[in-house]
Design a protein around this motif. Sequence first.
Motif, PDB file in Angstrom:
ATOM      1  N   TYR A 182       0.831  -1.199   0.000  1.00 50.20           N
ATOM      2  CA  TYR A 182       0.000   0.000   0.000  1.00 50.20           C
ATOM      3  C   TYR A 182       0.872   1.257   0.000  1.00 50.20           C
ATOM      4  O   TYR A 182       0.349   2.371  -0.053  1.00 50.20           O
ATOM      5  CB  TYR A 182      -0.888   0.037   1.247  1.00 50.20           C
ATOM      6  CG  TYR A 182      -2.053  -0.930   1.242  1.00 50.20           C
ATOM      7  CD1 TYR A 182      -3.292  -0.559   0.732  1.00 50.20           C
ATOM      8  CD2 TYR A 182      -1.930  -2.205   1.791  1.00 50.20           C
ATOM      9  CE1 TYR A 182      -4.377  -1.427   0.749  1.00 50.20           C
ATOM     10  CE2 TYR A 182      -3.007  -3.085   1.822  1.00 50.20           C
ATOM     11  CZ  TYR A 182      -4.222  -2.695   1.297  1.00 50.20           C
ATOM     12  OH  TYR A 182      -5.292  -3.562   1.329  1.00 50.20           O
ATOM     13  N   ARG A 183       2.166   1.068   0.061  1.00 53.86           N
ATOM     14  CA  ARG A 183       3.081   2.211   0.150  1.00 53.86           C
ATOM     15  C   ARG A 183       3.147   2.952  -1.186  1.00 53.86           C
ATOM     16  O   ARG A 183       3.294   2.353  -2.253  1.00 53.86           O
ATOM     17  CB  ARG A 183       4.474   1.778   0.577  1.00 53.86           C
ATOM     18  CG  ARG A 183       5.427   2.940   0.777  1.00 53.86           C
ATOM     19  CD  ARG A 183       6.679   2.519   1.539  1.00 53.86           C
ATOM     20  NE  ARG A 183       7.600   3.633   1.712  1.00 53.86           N
ATOM     21  CZ  ARG A 183       7.454   4.602   2.605  1.00 53.86           C
ATOM     22  NH1 ARG A 183       6.416   4.587   3.415  1.00 53.86           N
ATOM     23  NH2 ARG A 183       8.331   5.580   2.704  1.00 53.86           N
ATOM     24  N   CYS A 184       3.045   4.279  -1.111  1.00 54.54           N
ATOM     25  CA  CYS A 184       3.073   5.118  -2.306  1.00 54.54           C
ATOM     26  C   CYS A 184       3.526   6.509  -1.885  1.00 54.54           C
ATOM     27  O   CYS A 184       3.208   6.968  -0.788  1.00 54.54           O
ATOM     28  CB  CYS A 184       1.682   5.172  -2.934  1.00 54.54           C
ATOM     29  SG  CYS A 184       1.558   6.238  -4.384  1.00 54.54           S
ATOM     30  N   CYS A 206      -3.865   4.349  -0.316  1.00 53.43           N
ATOM     31  CA  CYS A 206      -2.408   4.178  -0.251  1.00 53.43           C
ATOM     32  C   CYS A 206      -1.715   5.487   0.133  1.00 53.43           C
ATOM     33  O   CYS A 206      -2.300   6.565   0.075  1.00 53.43           O
ATOM     34  CB  CYS A 206      -1.880   3.702  -1.602  1.00 53.43           C
ATOM     35  SG  CYS A 206      -2.552   2.104  -2.116  1.00 53.43           S
ATOM     36  N   GLY A 207      -0.455   5.387   0.507  1.00 57.38           N
ATOM     37  CA  GLY A 207       0.310   6.575   0.864  1.00 57.38           C
ATOM     38  C   GLY A 207       1.627   6.229   1.526  1.00 57.38           C
ATOM     39  O   GLY A 207       1.996   5.055   1.660  1.00 57.38           O
ATOM     40  N   SER A 208       2.330   7.255   1.957  1.00 60.95           N
ATOM     41  CA  SER A 208       3.684   7.088   2.495  1.00 60.95           C
ATOM     42  C   SER A 208       3.710   6.525   3.915  1.00 60.95           C
ATOM     43  O   SER A 208       4.760   6.079   4.380  1.00 60.95           O
ATOM     44  CB  SER A 208       4.421   8.426   2.460  1.00 60.95           C
ATOM     45  OG  SER A 208       3.729   9.402   3.226  1.00 60.95           O
ATOM     46  N   ASN A 242      -6.369   5.696   7.026  1.00 59.75           N
ATOM     47  CA  ASN A 242      -5.739   6.495   5.968  1.00 59.75           C
ATOM     48  C   ASN A 242      -6.719   6.969   4.903  1.00 59.75           C
ATOM     49  O   ASN A 242      -6.300   7.336   3.801  1.00 59.75           O
ATOM     50  CB  ASN A 242      -4.618   5.678   5.302  1.00 59.75           C
ATOM     51  CG  ASN A 242      -3.387   5.559   6.169  1.00 59.75           C
ATOM     52  OD1 ASN A 242      -2.583   6.481   6.267  1.00 59.75           O
ATOM     53  ND2 ASN A 242      -3.238   4.413   6.826  1.00 59.75           N
ATOM     54  N   LEU A 243      -8.003   6.978   5.233  1.00 55.60           N
ATOM     55  CA  LEU A 243      -8.988   7.402   4.237  1.00 55.60           C
ATOM     56  C   LEU A 243      -8.894   8.887   3.911  1.00 55.60           C
ATOM     57  O   LEU A 243      -9.311   9.311   2.834  1.00 55.60           O
ATOM     58  CB  LEU A 243     -10.401   7.060   4.709  1.00 55.60           C
ATOM     59  CG  LEU A 243     -10.888   5.664   4.297  1.00 55.60           C
ATOM     60  CD1 LEU A 243     -12.205   5.341   4.952  1.00 55.60           C
ATOM     61  CD2 LEU A 243     -10.995   5.551   2.785  1.00 55.60           C
ATOM     62  N   ARG A 244      -8.379   9.671   4.821  1.00 59.75           N
ATOM     63  CA  ARG A 244      -8.099  11.069   4.496  1.00 59.75           C
ATOM     64  C   ARG A 244      -6.717  11.161   3.862  1.00 59.75           C
ATOM     65  O   ARG A 244      -5.743  10.647   4.394  1.00 59.75           O
ATOM     66  CB  ARG A 244      -8.165  11.949   5.740  1.00 59.75           C
ATOM     67  CG  ARG A 244      -9.567  12.381   6.122  1.00 59.75           C
ATOM     68  CD  ARG A 244     -10.162  13.325   5.083  1.00 59.75           C
ATOM     69  NE  ARG A 244     -11.543  13.691   5.387  1.00 59.75           N
ATOM     70  CZ  ARG A 244     -12.300  14.418   4.576  1.00 59.75           C
ATOM     71  NH1 ARG A 244     -11.812  14.864   3.424  1.00 59.75           N
ATOM     72  NH2 ARG A 244     -13.542  14.710   4.900  1.00 59.75           N
ATOM     73  N   SER A 245      -6.636  11.811   2.721  1.00 58.55           N
ATOM     74  CA  SER A 245      -5.363  11.969   2.032  1.00 58.55           C
ATOM     75  C   SER A 245      -4.409  12.801   2.883  1.00 58.55           C
ATOM     76  O   SER A 245      -4.831  13.724   3.586  1.00 58.55           O
ATOM     77  CB  SER A 245      -5.582  12.665   0.689  1.00 58.55           C
ATOM     78  OG  SER A 245      -4.353  13.042   0.110  1.00 58.55           O
ATOM     79  N   PRO A 246      -3.102  12.517   2.821  1.00 60.75           N
ATOM     80  CA  PRO A 246      -2.125  13.342   3.526  1.00 60.75           C
ATOM     81  C   PRO A 246      -1.905  14.702   2.873  1.00 60.75           C
ATOM     82  O   PRO A 246      -1.210  15.560   3.430  1.00 60.75           O
ATOM     83  CB  PRO A 246      -0.843  12.490   3.464  1.00 60.75           C
ATOM     84  CG  PRO A 246      -1.004  11.653   2.234  1.00 60.75           C
ATOM     85  CD  PRO A 246      -2.476  11.353   2.153  1.00 60.75           C
TER      86      PRO A 246
END
Length: 340
Positions: free
Chosen positions: A15-17, A28-30, A330-334
């Motif tokens: 899920y890392r991005c 996904c995200g950092s 993590n549903l809210r974007s960073p």
Amino acid sequence: MKLKPLDSGGIMLSYRCQSGCRHCVYACGSKWQDWMSRDFLENLLRGLKETSENLKGFHLAGGEAFLNFDLLLFAVEKCTELGVPLEYVETNAGWCVDYATGVEKLKLLKDAGLRSILISVSPFHAETIPLKRTLTAIRVSEKILGAGNVIVYMWQFIDLIDRFSREKPIPLNNWIKTFGNEAAGSLFWDGYALIPGGRAGVELGFLAPSKYPPEHFARENCLREILLSGHVHFDPYGHYIPLFCGGLSLGKIEDLAAFVKTFDYRKLPLVKILVEEGPYGLFIFAQNEFGLELENKFFAGKCHLCVEVRRFLAQTGEFEELAPKAFYENLRSPLPPLEE
């Protein structure tokens, strides 16, 4: 009713991005760190061959699979070795910092058996990935794999992004300020054909051209998406994710053939509700059992409603279907909040 035999889908190596896009179906995200183990990946590929005689093809993805290039290369090699039809590798092109880097990586992947690549192009990816890198990745891929084996999703956004900048990322607020909410919303939702699950409804629902109250979806179940699509995603933790239902697991895979053979959706209470009654039925359950209220709230689609109800339930009770838990965290974007 049994699961339809698998014929296509995606293998999420992580899920890392680096992006954390606002439309991401899988949130996904950092912040995500884990990667699929090589042993599980190889066992999964063998299971796919054993389970289905009619595999149309699977793609390798993330998150962003190029962030762990050694694992990506291993995955391509194993697909080739085991005869699992590999449709493409999916990427946001953020790794393609220059032409030489692109050539080096694409040659290795081609030698390992890769025949096609999908490169994402959209206002959402452009928030973190400069268009220059995307264009470089397209040029390199056409050189190494051949133009006919490069899928650009979606071509029509290249010129629009280029009007803002080729060298720098472009905040999504710039699009909204330039075009206005209505036109930007149509461009995002209709122009990109957004799936209202995952982050899209949460982050971009207010821009959807059409929005509806929960009862609008009262007659829409999820039988097709969960049991009948034949399309599945497997995440790095081994979750069997039907179609594009991020955050909804039908179970963790150890032996895929045995899982498919013995699966009974009725043993999973939330899945049973979704299959038989749909997201509105899940809302009624959450309302009656846990006090969820959605008065005066409107949704861009039944998947948007489903995610909102599941997010509430993930905070309220222990349901094995709501996995991985970090999806809901993590549903809210960073990325910085949008101006509504």
